[in-house]
Every structure is written in structure tokens, then in C-alpha cells.
Motif scaffolding. Structure first.
Motif, PDB file in Angstrom:
ATOM      1  N   GLY A  42       0.790  -1.223   0.000  1.00 34.79           N
ATOM      2  CA  GLY A  42       0.000   0.000   0.000  1.00 34.79           C
ATOM      3  C   GLY A  42       0.822   1.272   0.000  1.00 34.79           C
ATOM      4  O   GLY A  42       0.259   2.364  -0.016  1.00 34.79           O
ATOM      5  N   ALA A  43       2.139   1.147  -0.003  1.00 34.42           N
ATOM      6  CA  ALA A  43       2.996   2.334   0.025  1.00 34.42           C
ATOM      7  C   ALA A  43       3.512   2.639  -1.380  1.00 34.42           C
ATOM      8  O   ALA A  43       3.537   1.780  -2.256  1.00 34.42           O
ATOM      9  N   ARG A  44       3.926   3.856  -1.559  1.00 38.49           N
ATOM     10  CA  ARG A  44       4.480   4.269  -2.851  1.00 38.49           C
ATOM     11  C   ARG A  44       5.864   3.654  -3.017  1.00 38.49           C
ATOM     12  O   ARG A  44       6.698   3.705  -2.125  1.00 38.49           O
ATOM     13  N   VAL A  45       6.099   3.048  -4.160  1.00 38.72           N
ATOM     14  CA  VAL A  45       7.351   2.331  -4.413  1.00 38.72           C
ATOM     15  C   VAL A  45       8.257   3.178  -5.294  1.00 38.72           C
ATOM     16  O   VAL A  45       7.816   3.715  -6.316  1.00 38.72           O
ATOM     17  N   HIS A  46       9.498   3.315  -4.868  1.00 36.49           N
ATOM     18  CA  HIS A  46      10.486   4.004  -5.684  1.00 36.49           C
ATOM     19  C   HIS A  46      11.029   3.023  -6.720  1.00 36.49           C
ATOM     20  O   HIS A  46      11.597   1.981  -6.377  1.00 36.49           O
ATOM     21  N   VAL A  47      10.843   3.336  -7.984  1.00 35.04           N
ATOM     22  CA  VAL A  47      11.278   2.460  -9.070  1.00 35.04           C
ATOM     23  C   VAL A  47      12.643   2.911  -9.560  1.00 35.04           C
ATOM     24  O   VAL A  47      12.842   4.091  -9.874  1.00 35.04           O
ATOM     25  N   ALA A  48      13.581   1.987  -9.620  1.00 33.95           N
ATOM     26  CA  ALA A  48      14.931   2.305 -10.075  1.00 33.95           C
ATOM     27  C   ALA A  48      14.922   2.669 -11.552  1.00 33.95           C
ATOM     28  O   ALA A  48      14.083   2.193 -12.331  1.00 33.95           O
ATOM     29  N   GLU A  49      15.876   3.493 -11.941  1.00 39.57           N
ATOM     30  CA  GLU A  49      15.947   3.920 -13.334  1.00 39.57           C
ATOM     31  C   GLU A  49      16.281   2.744 -14.256  1.00 39.57           C
ATOM     32  O   GLU A  49      15.751   2.624 -15.354  1.00 39.57           O
ATOM     33  N   HIS A  50      17.160   1.866 -13.798  1.00 39.17           N
ATOM     34  CA  HIS A  50      17.558   0.710 -14.603  1.00 39.17           C
ATOM     35  C   HIS A  50      16.953  -0.545 -13.977  1.00 39.17           C
ATOM     36  O   HIS A  50      17.210  -0.857 -12.813  1.00 39.17           O
ATOM     37  N   GLN A  51      16.161  -1.255 -14.758  1.00 36.89           N
ATOM     38  CA  GLN A  51      15.474  -2.448 -14.266  1.00 36.89           C
ATOM     39  C   GLN A  51      16.326  -3.705 -14.393  1.00 36.89           C
ATOM     40  O   GLN A  51      15.999  -4.730 -13.807  1.00 36.89           O
ATOM     41  N   ARG A  52      17.371  -3.669 -15.157  1.00 32.79           N
ATOM     42  CA  ARG A  52      18.239  -4.818 -15.330  1.00 32.79           C
ATOM     43  C   ARG A  52      19.644  -4.313 -15.616  1.00 32.79           C
ATOM     44  O   ARG A  52      19.835  -3.162 -16.010  1.00 32.79           O
ATOM     45  N   GLY A  53      20.621  -5.144 -15.435  1.00 27.93           N
ATOM     46  CA  GLY A  53      21.994  -4.709 -15.642  1.00 27.93           C
ATOM     47  C   GLY A  53      22.881  -5.882 -16.016  1.00 27.93           C
ATOM     48  O   GLY A  53      22.418  -6.990 -16.268  1.00 27.93           O
ATOM     49  N   THR A  54      24.171  -5.617 -16.054  1.00 24.05           N
ATOM     50  CA  THR A  54      25.166  -6.634 -16.374  1.00 24.05           C
ATOM     51  C   THR A  54      26.367  -6.403 -15.468  1.00 24.05           C
ATOM     52  O   THR A  54      27.055  -5.395 -15.602  1.00 24.05           O
ATOM     53  N   HIS A 194      18.937 -12.148 -12.106  1.00 22.45           N
ATOM     54  CA  HIS A 194      18.410 -11.414 -13.265  1.00 22.45           C
ATOM     55  C   HIS A 194      18.982 -10.011 -13.355  1.00 22.45           C
ATOM     56  O   HIS A 194      19.404  -9.569 -14.424  1.00 22.45           O
ATOM     57  N   THR A 195      18.968  -9.286 -12.249  1.00 20.36           N
ATOM     58  CA  THR A 195      19.439  -7.905 -12.307  1.00 20.36           C
ATOM     59  C   THR A 195      20.936  -7.829 -12.560  1.00 20.36           C
ATOM     60  O   THR A 195      21.445  -6.801 -13.031  1.00 20.36           O
ATOM     61  N   GLY A 196      21.654  -8.914 -12.239  1.00 26.03           N
ATOM     62  CA  GLY A 196      23.082  -8.952 -12.552  1.00 26.03           C
ATOM     63  C   GLY A 196      23.386  -9.465 -13.940  1.00 26.03           C
ATOM     64  O   GLY A 196      24.554  -9.465 -14.357  1.00 26.03           O
ATOM     65  N   GLY A 197      22.362  -9.925 -14.657  1.00 29.27           N
ATOM     66  CA  GLY A 197      22.564 -10.428 -16.008  1.00 29.27           C
ATOM     67  C   GLY A 197      23.085 -11.848 -16.068  1.00 29.27           C
ATOM     68  O   GLY A 197      23.456 -12.330 -17.142  1.00 29.27           O
ATOM     69  N   HIS A 198      23.107 -12.559 -14.923  1.00 29.61           N
ATOM     70  CA  HIS A 198      23.680 -13.905 -14.914  1.00 29.61           C
ATOM     71  C   HIS A 198      22.871 -14.876 -15.764  1.00 29.61           C
ATOM     72  O   HIS A 198      23.438 -15.729 -16.462  1.00 29.61           O
ATOM     73  N   ALA A 199      21.543 -14.773 -15.694  1.00 31.04           N
ATOM     74  CA  ALA A 199      20.686 -15.752 -16.359  1.00 31.04           C
ATOM     75  C   ALA A 199      20.811 -15.653 -17.879  1.00 31.04           C
ATOM     76  O   ALA A 199      21.060 -16.650 -18.566  1.00 31.04           O
TER      77      ALA A 199
END
Length: 350
Positions: A42-54, A194-199
Motif C-alpha cells: 500500500g505504500a508508494r514504491v520508488h522504481v529504479a531507473e535501470h530495471q536490469r543490468g550486467t 536477473h538484475t546482474g545479467g547472470h541468467a
């Protein structure tokens, strides 16, 4: 830290009271406790600028598999140009090179997960349990929940997996039988992959080196067959064939050492990159506030492993510890290493 006991794997037995009587009712296990601290409900979520990376682990995976990919390109090019000619053969090679982009094509990923990995979409009941946990994990990471797709594997094992570019798979046991906070820690770990690009890096490297691995497997099979045939005739024929093969391998190393040596050491480097990736995913889960819960999961694995070893010893079987080469080829760190890496986070109040 002692792990919280999880239900035993497999269908639980009927309780005594249900077993008595002419028409016993089927035993329905109690759902796992929902003990997750939902900080963002129910709280406002801060969304990161980059959703995935390497990260460095993903780059290292790709670099290690580059020699194998070059061998695969050479093989595909030779076959395509030889079979179809210059124009059509070149198009075939370009199509194969471009096929790696399907790693990021969600319908293809979904088909791969369903037909190859035997994952399926969650049922409405499974989704009702899974989505609030996933929403909490992604909110802490600043990731849009829909960036990745949740899927389920019918399995009686505690496990989860980051697949291709957008799929997170979890087993039915993990989904229904372990505490919610522990499941959140497992999902946070997979999100870290996923966010590290390992997969995607792992799958991309596997795909581009596949023709080379197939050719190597066929070569080994032909060599074994040739040695078996030579052994039927005489020892001298076998010895001559072994000498010929050794000379061919030596010639290959001398003429293309810059490809041959990386191919030989690649399995060890890939295993090292896998171990670093696991520790990096553990770190992300810890940074999201799941260090204690992830440690509980690892303690559970450790306890299961020790119980299995004790059972083998009780049966009179001799345990053989893995050798140095086997440890170097392991894609996962041992539980003690992972728990030690989590220790700095266990003392933090989050």
C-alpha cells in the motif's frame, strides 16, 4: 543459528485420527506461515531507473565462452556455406547469430521454460500466494514486478531458478511449504541473478557454444567407436590409433593454442563465475533485508546434507569427499562459504 524445520519432502502421511474409521478424509497440510514483513504494501514504491543490468560475473561468463562461440561460428559457417553456397549459407549463418536475441523474446522464453524446463503458469491459488511476496521483493529492489514473469515447477524439492531474460521459476514445495519470509529470500536471490545479467549471459553463452559442444561430443563418440573397432583386430592397431589421435590433438594445440587452451580451461572458469554469481545473488538478497531468512534456507540445506551423509554412514557406505578438481568444477559455493559471506549482513538491523 538453527534452521526452522520445514515439512518433510513428499506427500505427508495421514494423521492418526484421519486414518481411523471406514472413510478417512484426505489430509490437507497446513499452509506455510506468512511471516514476511511487508514494508511496501500500500505504500508508494520508488522504481529504479535501470530495471536490469550486467555485472562483472555476467561479462566474465560471456568472455569465457567466447572461444567456444568462435569455434561454433566456424562450424556453422563451414556447414552452411558448404551445403547452401555463399549467398544462402551466409544468410543461414547470420540467422543463427541473430537467434541469440530470442533469449530476450518473452514468448520464446515462455515456450522454452514450458517445454524444456517443464515450468508452467501459476494457478490462481498459487498466484494469490506468490504475487504479494514477489511484489514486496521487487519493491525493495526498485524493480517493476511485471519486468519478470513468475512460473512454477511441479517438484517436491526446495528450489527456484532465474531463466533466460525474464522468467523466475519456483517449485511447488518452495511455494507452499516454507515460511513466506524464506520464500521471499529465495526469490530475492533469483532476482539478483536477473538484475546482474547472470541468467541471460549463461543461456546466451550456452546457445552460441552449443554447435561446438555437439561437434566435440560426436568426435569423442567416434573416437571411442574407432578404438573399440581397433581393439577387435589387434593391440597394435589400437596403439597406432591412440598415437594418431594424440598427434592430432597435439597438432591442434600447436596450431591453434589461442583457441585450444581457453577451451580446456573454460569449464573451470565458468564454474568460478557461477560461484561468484551465487555469492553476488546472495548479496543482493541480503541488501534487500533477507540475510537472516536466506541464512535459514542455507542452514536447512546444510542440515539435509548432513542428515543424508549420516544415513549413508549408518548403512555402512563409505563417504568420499569431492576432490580438488571436482570442487573447482562446482558451479555453487559450499554452504559454509555462502553462510560466511552473509555474516556481515546478519549483524545489521534493517
Amino acid at each position: 543459528m538453527q534452521p526452522r524445520p520445514y515439512p518433510a519432502h513428499g506427500q505427508p502421511p495421514l494423521p492418526p485420527q484421519a486414518a481411523a474409521g471406514p472413510d478417512p478424509q484426505p489430509y490437507v497440510p497446513e499452509p506455510a506461515p506468512d511471516d514476511l514483513d511487508y514494508r511496501h504494501r500500500g505504500a508508494r514504491v520508488h522504481v529504479a531507473e535501470h530495471q536490469r543490468g550486467t555485472d562483472a560475473t555476467a561479462i566474465g561468463r560471456l568472455a569465457v565462452q567466447l572461444p567456444g562461440a568462435l569455434v561454433s561460428v566456424a562450424l556453422v559457417s563451414s556447414l552452411a556455406l558448404g551445403m547452401f553456397g555463399d549467398v544462402v549459407g551466409t544468410l543461414v549463418v547470420l540467422a543463427w547469430v541473430a537467434s541469440g536475441l530470442l533469449v530476450f523474446h518473452r514468448p520464446t522464453e515462455r515456450a522454452f521454460a514450458q517445454h524444456v524446463l517443464k515450468l508452467r503458469p501459476p494457478t490462481p491459488e498459487e498466484r494469490a500466494r506468490l504475487e504479494p511476496i514477489w511484489n514486496e521483493v521487487t519493491a525493495r529492489a526498485g524493480i517493476e514486478p511485471g519486468t519478470y514473469e513468475l512460473m512454477v515447477e511441479n517438484s517436491d524439492e526446495l528450489n527456484a531458478a532465474a531463466v533466460a531474460g525474464h522468467v523466475v521459476g519456483v517449485t511447488t514445495y518452495s511455494l507452499t511449504r516454507i515460511p513466506t519470509s524464506n520464500l521471499a529470500a529465495v526469490l530475492a536471490h533469483e532476482l539478483g541473478h536477473h538484475t546482474g545479467g547472470h541468467a541471460w549471459a549463461g543461456l546466451l553463452g550456452y546457445w552460441y557454444s552449443l554447435p561446438g559442444r555437439i561437434a566435440w561430443a560426436m568426435t569423442r563418440g567416434l573416437a571411442r567407436f574407432a578404438l573399440a573397432v581397433a581393439g577387435v583386430f589387434s593391440v597394435a592397431a589400437t596403439g597406432f590409433l591412440i598415437l594418431f589421435m594424440a598427434m592430432a590433438v597435439a597438432a591442434a594445440f600447436l596450431t591453434a593454442w589461442f583457441i585450444a587452451i581457453p577451451l580446456v580451461v573454460a569449464p573451470y572458469l565458468l564454474a568460478y563465475a557461477g560461484r561468484r554469481g551465487e555469492l553476488r545473488a546472495d548479496q543482493q538478497a541480503a541488501e534487500l533485508g533477507f540475510a537472516r531468512q536466506l541464512a535459514e534456507v542455507l542452514h536447512h540445506f546444510q542440515a539435509e546434507e548432513e542428515t543424508a551423509k549420516a544415513a549413508l554412514v549408518a548403512q555402512g557406505q563409505q563417504l568420499k569427499e569431492p576432490g580438488a578438481l571436482a570442487r573447482l568444477l562446482s558451479s555453487h559455493p559450499d554452504h559454509h562459504t555462502r553462510l560466511s559471506a552473509l555474516e556481515p549482513y546478519l549483524g545489521l538491523r534493517r
